[in-house]
Design a protein around this motif. Structure first.
Motif, mmCIF file in Angstrom:
data_model
loop_
_atom_site.group_PDB
_atom_site.id
_atom_site.type_symbol
_atom_site.label_atom_id
_atom_site.label_comp_id
_atom_site.label_asym_id
_atom_site.label_seq_id
_atom_site.Cartn_x
_atom_site.Cartn_y
_atom_site.Cartn_z
ATOM 1 N N THR A 78 2.875 -5.231 35.086
ATOM 2 C CA THR A 78 3.752 -4.403 35.829
ATOM 3 C C THR A 78 5.919 -4.919 35.631
ATOM 4 O OG1 THR A 78 2.476 -3.924 37.525
ATOM 5 C CG2 THR A 78 4.806 -3.272 37.636
ATOM 6 N N CYS A 89 2.233 -3.673 42.125
ATOM 7 C CA CYS A 89 1.254 -3.876 41.388
ATOM 8 C C CYS A 89 1.618 -5.352 40.849
ATOM 9 C CB CYS A 89 1.010 -2.770 40.749
ATOM 10 S SG CYS A 89 0.259 -0.989 41.884
ATOM 11 N N LEU A 112 14.963 7.896 36.986
ATOM 12 C CA LEU A 112 15.032 7.662 38.423
ATOM 13 C C LEU A 112 16.531 8.099 39.284
ATOM 14 C CD1 LEU A 112 12.795 3.742 38.735
ATOM 15 C CD2 LEU A 112 12.239 6.212 40.551
ATOM 16 N N LEU A 158 7.595 -2.225 33.081
ATOM 17 C CA LEU A 158 8.563 -1.381 33.383
ATOM 18 C C LEU A 158 10.533 -2.447 33.258
ATOM 19 C CD1 LEU A 158 7.686 -0.743 37.233
ATOM 20 C CD2 LEU A 158 7.357 1.137 34.807
ATOM 21 N N ILE A 172 6.886 5.094 41.156
ATOM 22 C CA ILE A 172 7.538 3.934 39.974
ATOM 23 C C ILE A 172 7.904 3.087 41.239
ATOM 24 C CG2 ILE A 172 7.771 3.218 38.360
ATOM 25 C CD1 ILE A 172 8.810 5.406 36.919
ATOM 26 N N GLY A 173 8.397 3.672 41.460
ATOM 27 C CA GLY A 173 8.585 2.415 42.834
ATOM 28 C C GLY A 173 7.657 1.655 43.254
ATOM 29 N N VAL A 174 6.727 2.732 43.917
ATOM 30 C CA VAL A 174 5.861 1.777 44.766
ATOM 31 C C VAL A 174 4.993 0.372 43.708
ATOM 32 C CG1 VAL A 174 3.305 2.131 45.489
ATOM 33 C CG2 VAL A 174 5.093 3.209 46.755
ATOM 34 N N LEU A 229 9.917 8.036 32.061
ATOM 35 C CA LEU A 229 10.315 7.986 34.055
ATOM 36 C C LEU A 229 11.818 7.230 34.183
ATOM 37 C CD1 LEU A 229 6.033 8.683 34.447
ATOM 38 C CD2 LEU A 229 7.889 9.897 34.549
ATOM 39 N N LEU A 230 11.600 5.864 34.342
ATOM 40 C CA LEU A 230 12.512 4.763 34.845
ATOM 41 C C LEU A 230 13.955 5.555 34.564
ATOM 42 C CD1 LEU A 230 10.787 1.334 33.038
ATOM 43 C CD2 LEU A 230 10.869 2.227 34.988
ATOM 44 N N ALA A 287 5.943 -0.578 41.259
ATOM 45 C CA ALA A 287 6.520 -2.545 40.804
ATOM 46 C C ALA A 287 7.432 -2.940 42.346
ATOM 47 C CB ALA A 287 8.753 -1.886 41.027
ATOM 48 N N GLU A 288 6.515 -2.115 43.618
ATOM 49 C CA GLU A 288 6.577 -3.515 44.627
ATOM 50 C C GLU A 288 5.158 -4.112 44.632
ATOM 51 O OE1 GLU A 288 9.072 -3.853 46.549
ATOM 52 O OE2 GLU A 288 10.409 -2.280 46.385
#
Lengths: 327, 286, 331
Positions: A239, A222, A258, A243, A215-217, A254-255, A219-220
């Motif tokens: 996004t 998409c 983290l 998120l 999810i980090g990818v 999922l969030l 967020a960075e």
């Protein structure tokens, strides 16, 4: 304007007794210059979905059972295999998680990049090689002219991924399908590759479908995201919307999983249980056995996507409650 | 201990549970192999005549109701001799594989597990052994020991272990890098426990499959050596000996050589079917 | 500090690269690769220390060396005695006190053994439990890691990754160790499962006062779980200190770029610039001279190219090995 319009995509795998859907009812639109994340855990169908778009299915037991993929007024699912070959690589290119196994070791990187140009455009070998040098420069490989005679194994992991991207971009495709392109890389190298993808999009207007479990990818990089679970879309939208204001318990879970969002050393409010195997999917919403919001209706009937906000949809009947308990 | 456990029904039941239904080839192969065992065990009940009783009134008689596969130059019933021959040929096939199997997997396991000097020494020994053609080496050793069945076992054991050692060593080398073997060490398990209980059962499967193929080779080898007069000695009923004895009469009495030959081929085929089935079931690439 | 449980001093792990036949004939000595190169690390009782680094940093080799699973030089003092110089018997005793959890949950279990058999074997080898009490103890172990008793009859192949990892943890706990080395125990797991396993580690640490060395490439995971963090690059520990300090105020340029490179779920982005760290870690067989990080370092100076970095020393609340922080600076 929509570049790629996927509607109701369903990919099935034949088992000895019946067909199970690895991807069930996937829909999304991709605009030029957009980066869309297909995010999910293993078994969510994200990779199968991505390959289904180009009809590159992993085995003969798999088939696309329903759905349309509209690209430039044509449905890719209805094209002949010969027409499809023209689309692949030339209009829509693909890169993979493990460049080492997708770059033929007996060719120099120059040949690897030049080949699609010769194949699709009938360019001369010389012109193609010249273009290969240019492409290697574009993907950030130092001293490109000196590199084209080298073989893939002589490059490091990150550099191999750059070579694969260069080969994918050779024919100036409009869409790049990237299947976990940074999963095998170290964090610092991952950041370089993600930056490269963003740069390419900014410079050339390339649209990218980024398949990832991270999810980090998403967020960075998409602009929009589709969250998959057991082959079904749980939630999709912009996004930041999805998120920061998740409307589906799975996205929320999922969030919450983290470690960086929780207080240090605090128990992570993780999702209990395990994803179901494809051949034993639960009735109703596929997430309900692990969902703390589940009610009778979730156990009974499949839950369809519902628009919850501008360009934001969730496949949860209780999305309002999910939002209210959210931070 | 771990090795013998592998063959107990309990272990086989577990194997079944883990690997699922065996392919049909396994059943066909197993049935064919079982047939030869039944023939060997019940030979005195099945065979119509005494295999070494001579009857000079009926020498070289062609197949008939009284002698379905005919008689040889001493009037002995060919069918009865083939049936009794099964005993010796199976014994040669099985013992001729068992000894090299045991020696090979033990040496291979040690070499693969410990590596270093143990491994280097074994590999050199192995190189020396395979530098000679298999058949020539076996004959040379028998020549030194003198002809006979026990010489045959010794020479096959001295030459045949190399295949098993190589197979097991290769598997052990792969397993050695596995996390679970690392875990065994971390858990304080001793070398023998790690090697015999944890690694060998996982390393032995290709060797087991190969041993079935090897039975075929050894039966053929045993028959050939007997044919050359280096194995079983007349008048012992043995297929190779029978073929050798019959060849003087090949133009007048083809059945003396033909039927033992057929028996050799069929027995070999049975084990080979079983080996193929096992290989498919256990997922071994040959 | 008498509450020190593990004290690693000047630990090195060297592998000899295989020589070609020609080199062997020429009697050329084999080239050595130092996977770990003079590492120092101290772990107090009840503390969880994280060890972070990218591939090839030597973090796994260090972990294995602590359990003597790979040959090493230097000193590893466990509760005062040097583990690297122990005889067989005391080594067995040591392995009752220190255990390991592995990265690949499935590969770390023998495919032939049922979960219950695998656990029972550990109890038997170390003679920890009377024979008739073994089933009860196995059930208790499974319960500790959050698995039903019925899992005792299952085989690894029928389990999911998360379940396998729970079994791996139960197996390590079977000897009731004081110290656990966890080598990337969650990196093969999905996010939601990873969170479950992290929670399990947190609980074990709290309830059993386990001392832990948690090896990971993921700074976020390590920061969440550990009180202190050490960062490795090409065989050396380049920075070490309290987790928050490393995470929020990294001193070493490499740690800084690691922190920057972590993908985060943070909004609004305003398109946060992804970090500009160039290049990739070179092979440990081919280390650059001077400071091994200098070819990638944004703050590289002349000294970095020639002289090895100073030994690790205090800078603020943490300690680092970098030419940027001259000797005179004191906390």
């Amino acid at each position: 304007m929509t570049l790629l319009d996927v509607a109701g995509l369903r990919t099935e795998f034949a088992t000895p007794t019946r067909a199970v859907a690895a991807v069930d009812g996937l829909s999304f639109q991709l605009r030029p210059g957009e980066i869309l994340g297909l995010v999910g855990e293993s078994g969510s169908g994200k990779t199968v979905a991505c390959r289904s778009l180009l009809r590159l299915l992993p085995s003969r037991r798999a088939r696309i059972a329903a759905g349309t993929v509209m690209f430039e007024n044509r449905d890719l699912m209805r094209l002949s295999e010969a027409e499809m070959r023209v689309v692949r690589g030339r209009d829509i290119a693909m890169i993979f998680q493990n460049p080492a196994s997708h770059l033929d070791p007996v060719f120099t990187v120059g040949d690897l990049i030049a080949e699609p140009l010769i194949w699709h455009f009938g360019e001369s070998r010389r012109a193609a090689r010249k273009r290969a040098v240019e492409l290697l420069r574009q993907v950030g490989i130092p001293d490109p002219a000196g590199q084209i005679e080298r073989y893939p194994h002589q490059f490091s992991g990150g550099m191999k991924q750059r070579v694969m991207i260069a080969a994918a971009l050779a024919c100036e495709p409009k869409i790049l399908l990237a299947d976990e392109p940074t999963t095998a890389l170290d964090v610092t190298v991952q950041a370089q590759i993600l930056r490269l993808l963003l740069d390419l999009r900014d410079r050339t207007g390339l649209a990218i479908v980024l398949v990832t479990h991270d999810i980090g990818v998403v967020a960075e990089t998409c602009d929009s995201v589709v969250v998959l679970y057991s082959g079904r879309v749980m939630e999709c939208g912009g996004t930041q919307d999805v998120l920061t204001r998740p409307r589906h318990p799975y996205t929320r879970g999922l969030l919450d999983s983290l470690p960086t969002t929780a207080a240090r050393g605090a128990e992570l409010p993780s999702i209990s249980g395990y994803p179901p195997p494809l051949d034993r999917l639960p009735q109703g919403c596929r997430f309900h056995p692990r969902c703390r919001f589940a009610i009778d209706r979730c156990r009974r009937e499949p839950i369809e996507l519902e628009t919850v906000d501008d360009g934001h949809a969730s496949a949860c009947v209780r999305w309002r409650e999910v939002m209210e308990v959210g931070p | 201990m771990a090795v013998s456990e592998l063959h107990t029904p309990r272990r086989l039941a577990k194997l079944h549970e883990r690997l699922g239904e065996p392919p049909r080839l396994v059943y066909i192969g197993a049935a064919a192999v079982a047939f030869w065992f039944v023939v060997a065990v019940f030979a005195p009940f099945i065979a119509p005549y005494d295999p070494i009783a001579q009857d000079l009134r009926t020498t070289l008689s062609p197949p008939s109701w009284a002698h379905p596969l005919g008689t040889d130059n001493f009037g002995r019933d060919v069918l009865s001799r083939i049936i009794f021959g099964t005993r010796l040929d199976l014994e040669m096939g099985i013992l001729g594989v068992l000894f090299p199997f045991l020696i090979g997997i033990t040496l291979g396991a040690f070499a693969g597990y410990f590596g270093g000097i143990v491994d280097t020494l074994l590999m050199r020994l192995l190189d020396v052994t395979i530098a000679f053609p298999y058949f020539v080496l076996v004959i040379a050793i028998i020549a030194i020991l003198g002809p006979g069945v026990s010489s045959f076992y010794i020479s096959v054991a001295l030459v045949g272990w190399v295949s098993y050692a190589r197979l097991v060593r290769a598997e052990m080398l792969v397993l050695r890098e596995q996390d679970y073997v690392m875990a065994c060490r971390a858990l304080g398990f001793g070398h023998l426990r790690t090697m015999l209980r944890h690694m060998l059962p996982n390393a032995i499967i290709p060797a087991v499959v190969f041993s079935m193929t090897d039975v075929v080779i050894v039966i053929l080898l045993g028959s050939s050596l007997s044919y050359l007069g280096l194995g079983a000695q007349p008048p012992t009923p043995e297929w190779g000996v029978m073929v050798a004895d019959g060849q003087n009469f090949i133009t007048r009495a083809w059945w003396i050589t033909f039927f033992p030959g057929v028996a050799i081929v069929l027995a070999a085929l049975s084990f080979s079917l079983f080996a193929d089935g096992l290989a498919e079931w256990l997922g071994v690439q040959e | 500090m008498n509450d020190l449980l593990v004290d690693v001093r000047d630990l090195s792990v060297r592998y000899t690269l295989s020589r070609s036949f020609a080199d062997l004939l020429r009697r050329k000595p084999g080239r050595e690769l130092a996977a770990v190169d003079g590492a120092h690390l101290a772990i107090r009782k009840g503390e969880a220390v994280g060890l972070v680094g990218e591939s090839g940093s030597g973090k796994s080799s260090l972990g294995r060396a602590l359990l003597r699973l790979t040959p090493a030089t230097g000193e590893v003092r466990f509760d005062g005695t040097d583990v690297l110089r122990q005889d067989r018997r005391s080594l067995l005793a040591y392995r009752k006190r220190a255990q390991m959890v592995f990265q690949d949950p499935l590969a770390s279990l023998n495919p032939r053994f049922k979960v219950g058999e695998a656990l029972a074997e550990v109890l038997r080898v170390h003679r920890l439990t009377r024979r008739e009490e073994i089933p009860g103890r196995v059930a208790a172990l499974l319960d500790t890691v959050g698995l039903d008793t019925e899992f005792a009859d299952r085989r690894p192949r029928g389990l999911s990754g998360g379940q396998c990892q729970r079994v791996g943890i139960a197996r390590a706990l079977a000897v009731e160790p004081e110290f656990i080395i966890a080598d990337e125990p969650v990196s093969a797991l999905d996010l939601s499962i990873q969170a479950q396993i992290l929670n399990l580690f947190l609980r074990l640490q709290r309830e059993m006062q386990l001392t832990m060395l948690f090896i990971s490439h993921d700074l976020g995971v390590v920061h969440h779980l550990c009180q202190r963090v050490a960062v490795m690059y090409l065989g050396r520990i380049v920075e070490e200190g309290p987790a928050d300090e490393i995470f929020y105020h990294p001193k070493h340029p490499y740690t800084q770029s690691l922190v920057e490179a972590m993908p985060r779920v943070e909004f609004p982005k305003g398109r946060r610039e992804l970090p500009r760290l160039e290049g990739e870690p070179p092979s440990p067989a081919d280390k650059p001279p001077g400071c091994a990080f200098h070819p990638r370092c944004p703050h590289v100076m002349d000294a970095c190219r020639q002289d090895p970095p100073p030994s690790i020393r205090r800078v603020g609340a943490a300690a680092t090995a970098c030419h940027l922080y001259p000797e005179t600076e004191k906390a």
